[in-house]
Design a protein around this motif. Structure first.
Motif, PDB file in Angstrom:
ATOM      1  N   GLN A 209      15.875  -8.906  -9.426  1.00 52.82           N
ATOM      2  CA  GLN A 209      14.693  -8.170  -9.397  1.00 52.82           C
ATOM      3  C   GLN A 209      14.606  -7.681  -7.982  1.00 52.82           C
ATOM      4  O   GLN A 209      15.147  -8.131  -7.116  1.00 52.82           O
ATOM      5  CB  GLN A 209      13.637  -9.435  -9.627  1.00 52.82           C
ATOM      6  N   MET A 210      13.832  -6.710  -7.689  1.00 50.37           N
ATOM      7  CA  MET A 210      13.513  -5.945  -6.652  1.00 50.37           C
ATOM      8  C   MET A 210      12.936  -7.207  -5.566  1.00 50.37           C
ATOM      9  O   MET A 210      11.879  -7.398  -5.930  1.00 50.37           O
ATOM     10  CB  MET A 210      12.547  -4.807  -6.819  1.00 50.37           C
ATOM     11  N   PRO A 211      13.524  -7.387  -4.728  1.00 53.48           N
ATOM     12  CA  PRO A 211      13.047  -8.254  -3.706  1.00 53.48           C
ATOM     13  C   PRO A 211      11.643  -8.008  -3.001  1.00 53.48           C
ATOM     14  O   PRO A 211      11.557  -6.721  -2.873  1.00 53.48           O
ATOM     15  CB  PRO A 211      14.235  -8.505  -2.470  1.00 53.48           C
ATOM     16  N   LEU A 212      11.150  -9.010  -2.630  1.00 58.80           N
ATOM     17  CA  LEU A 212       9.584  -8.844  -2.005  1.00 58.80           C
ATOM     18  C   LEU A 212       9.654  -7.985  -0.794  1.00 58.80           C
ATOM     19  O   LEU A 212       8.753  -6.961  -0.837  1.00 58.80           O
ATOM     20  CB  LEU A 212       9.033 -10.017  -1.816  1.00 58.80           C
ATOM     21  N   TYR A 213      10.489  -8.002  -0.046  1.00 60.65           N
ATOM     22  CA  TYR A 213      10.601  -7.128   1.400  1.00 60.65           C
ATOM     23  C   TYR A 213      10.824  -5.745   0.997  1.00 60.65           C
ATOM     24  O   TYR A 213      10.670  -4.983   1.763  1.00 60.65           O
ATOM     25  CB  TYR A 213      11.648  -7.794   2.008  1.00 60.65           C
ATOM     26  N   ARG A 214      11.248  -5.247  -0.245  1.00 59.12           N
ATOM     27  CA  ARG A 214      11.603  -3.937  -0.660  1.00 59.12           C
ATOM     28  C   ARG A 214      10.439  -3.509  -1.470  1.00 59.12           C
ATOM     29  O   ARG A 214      10.129  -2.240  -1.604  1.00 59.12           O
ATOM     30  CB  ARG A 214      13.098  -3.886  -1.395  1.00 59.12           C
ATOM     31  N   ARG A 215       9.562  -4.461  -2.001  1.00 63.13           N
ATOM     32  CA  ARG A 215       8.414  -4.176  -2.846  1.00 63.13           C
ATOM     33  C   ARG A 215       7.358  -3.558  -1.871  1.00 63.13           C
ATOM     34  O   ARG A 215       6.218  -2.796  -2.496  1.00 63.13           O
ATOM     35  CB  ARG A 215       7.989  -5.138  -3.619  1.00 63.13           C
ATOM     36  N   LEU A 216       7.193  -4.211  -0.915  1.00 60.84           N
ATOM     37  CA  LEU A 216       6.092  -4.126   0.110  1.00 60.84           C
ATOM     38  C   LEU A 216       6.340  -2.728   0.965  1.00 60.84           C
ATOM     39  O   LEU A 216       7.337  -2.549   1.485  1.00 60.84           O
ATOM     40  CB  LEU A 216       5.873  -5.010   0.949  1.00 60.84           C
ATOM     41  N   PRO A 217       5.348  -1.985   1.216  1.00 62.31           N
ATOM     42  CA  PRO A 217       5.439  -0.712   2.269  1.00 62.31           C
ATOM     43  C   PRO A 217       5.970  -1.086   3.646  1.00 62.31           C
ATOM     44  O   PRO A 217       5.368  -2.218   4.164  1.00 62.31           O
ATOM     45  CB  PRO A 217       4.068  -0.047   2.182  1.00 62.31           C
ATOM     46  N   LYS A 218       6.726  -0.193   4.173  1.00 64.87           N
ATOM     47  CA  LYS A 218       7.068  -0.392   5.549  1.00 64.87           C
ATOM     48  C   LYS A 218       5.930  -0.177   6.406  1.00 64.87           C
ATOM     49  O   LYS A 218       5.005   0.662   6.390  1.00 64.87           O
ATOM     50  CB  LYS A 218       8.199   0.638   5.770  1.00 64.87           C
ATOM     51  N   ARG A 219       5.928  -1.025   7.565  1.00 66.64           N
ATOM     52  CA  ARG A 219       4.672  -0.912   8.425  1.00 66.64           C
ATOM     53  C   ARG A 219       4.916  -1.144   9.954  1.00 66.64           C
ATOM     54  O   ARG A 219       3.962  -1.434  10.502  1.00 66.64           O
ATOM     55  CB  ARG A 219       3.791  -2.036   8.156  1.00 66.64           C
TER      56      ARG A 219
END
Length: 150
Positions: free
Chosen positions: A51-61
């Motif tokens: 599954q697409m990991p959480l750190y890649r699902r969230l936007p870069k900041r």
């Protein structure tokens, strides 16, 4: 009543894994058989089974401050062009509220900064949050004034 002999132990002995079959945690040391997790140096901390990991699902900041201060910058030559176009009258005080009303600066800008590039001919009173030394000098030379809000 609990007697001293059958109290629950406070100091529990640490289970030492990999110390022979008789210990109950020998041979595979409680890791099961085969597979990535049974080996040393396992590196699947953020793996979520494909599954697409959480750190890649969230936007870069990174390096973009969330509460960014929007400072509207105005040069003296720009103010002079506003006066020439008759957008701004020299009689009224030039401040951020007036400039927002006339849509000369963005409505999201929280502060106004006056910079001193260019020439200004007309005498004008300005109310700003920040101003450069050259802008203050040029305005005072022609008889205008600048008030800096604290």
């Amino acid at each position: 009543m609990i007697s001293l002999n059958n109290r629950t132990k406070i100091k529990k002995k640490k289970i030492r894994v990999g110390r022979g079959i008789g210990s109950g945690k020998g041979k595979t040391s409680g890791r099961g058989v085969k597979g990535q997790k049974s080996r040393s140096g396992v590196s699947i901390k953020s793996f979520e089974g494909g599954q697409m990991p959480l750190y890649r699902r969230l936007p870069k900041r990174g390096f973009n401050p969330i509460e960014k201060k929007n400072i509207a910058i105005l040069n003296l030559d720009k103010i002079q062009s506003f006066i020439d176009k008759k957008n701004v009258k020299t009689s009224e005080i030039l401040n951020s509220n007036l400039l927002k009303k006339l849509k000369l600066i963005g409505k999201r800008s929280s502060k106004l900064k006056i910079l001193g590039s260019g020439k200004i001919k007309d005498k004008i009173n300005i109310e700003a949050d920040l101003a450069s030394k050259s802008a203050i000098n040029k305005l005072e030379k022609i008889g205008g004034s600048i008030q800096i809000k604290k």
